[in-house]
Motif scaffolding. Structure first.
Motif, short mmCIF file in Angstrom:
data_model
loop_
_atom_site.label_atom_id
_atom_site.label_comp_id
_atom_site.label_asym_id
_atom_site.label_seq_id
_atom_site.Cartn_x
_atom_site.Cartn_y
_atom_site.Cartn_z
N ARG A 111 -2.50 -4.31 -5.82
CA ARG A 111 -2.85 -3.26 -6.78
C ARG A 111 -2.02 -2.01 -6.55
O ARG A 111 -1.52 -1.39 -7.49
CB ARG A 111 -4.33 -2.92 -6.69
CG ARG A 111 -5.23 -3.98 -7.27
CD ARG A 111 -6.70 -3.72 -6.98
NE ARG A 111 -7.14 -2.41 -7.41
CZ ARG A 111 -8.26 -1.84 -6.99
NH1 ARG A 111 -9.05 -2.44 -6.14
NH2 ARG A 111 -8.61 -0.65 -7.43
N VAL A 112 -1.87 -1.63 -5.28
CA VAL A 112 -1.07 -0.45 -4.95
C VAL A 112 0.38 -0.66 -5.37
O VAL A 112 1.00 0.22 -5.97
CB VAL A 112 -1.17 -0.12 -3.45
CG1 VAL A 112 -0.17 0.94 -3.05
CG2 VAL A 112 -2.57 0.30 -3.08
N GLN B 224 -6.14 3.91 -14.17
CA GLN B 224 -5.66 2.55 -14.33
C GLN B 224 -5.85 1.76 -13.04
O GLN B 224 -6.20 0.57 -13.07
CB GLN B 224 -4.19 2.55 -14.74
CG GLN B 224 -3.97 3.06 -16.14
CD GLN B 224 -2.50 3.29 -16.44
OE1 GLN B 224 -1.73 3.66 -15.55
NE2 GLN B 224 -2.12 3.07 -17.68
N PHE B 225 -5.62 2.39 -11.90
CA PHE B 225 -5.80 1.73 -10.61
C PHE B 225 -7.25 1.30 -10.43
O PHE B 225 -7.52 0.19 -10.00
CB PHE B 225 -5.39 2.68 -9.49
CG PHE B 225 -5.59 2.10 -8.12
CD1 PHE B 225 -4.66 1.22 -7.59
CD2 PHE B 225 -6.69 2.45 -7.36
CE1 PHE B 225 -4.85 0.68 -6.33
CE2 PHE B 225 -6.88 1.92 -6.10
CZ PHE B 225 -5.95 1.03 -5.58
N GLU B 226 -8.18 2.17 -10.78
CA GLU B 226 -9.60 1.85 -10.63
C GLU B 226 -10.05 0.78 -11.62
O GLU B 226 -11.02 0.08 -11.36
CB GLU B 226 -10.44 3.12 -10.79
CG GLU B 226 -10.22 4.09 -9.65
CD GLU B 226 -10.92 5.42 -9.86
OE1 GLU B 226 -11.37 5.70 -11.00
OE2 GLU B 226 -10.99 6.19 -8.88
#
Length: 49
Positions: free
Chosen positions: A24-25, A37-39
């Protein structure tokens, strides 16, 4: 990660083996995403692609 100025004839396919959070990172850094967007993304399950 210079992906803006490259010759299309030298495209490269990569396989990244990673844990869910690290992937994800990586995706957020590669696509210059926001915190929201990351969450929104979920971790990839084992053996998932």
């Amino acid at each position: 990660m210079n992906r803006h100025n490259h010759d299309l004839s030298t495209d490269l396919n990569l396989i990244i083996v990673s844990h869910g959070l690290a992937s994800r990172v990586f995706l957020m850094k590669w696509f210059k995403g926001t915190i929201e967007q990351f969450e929104y993304l979920h971790n990839i399950s084992n053996c998932e692609f």
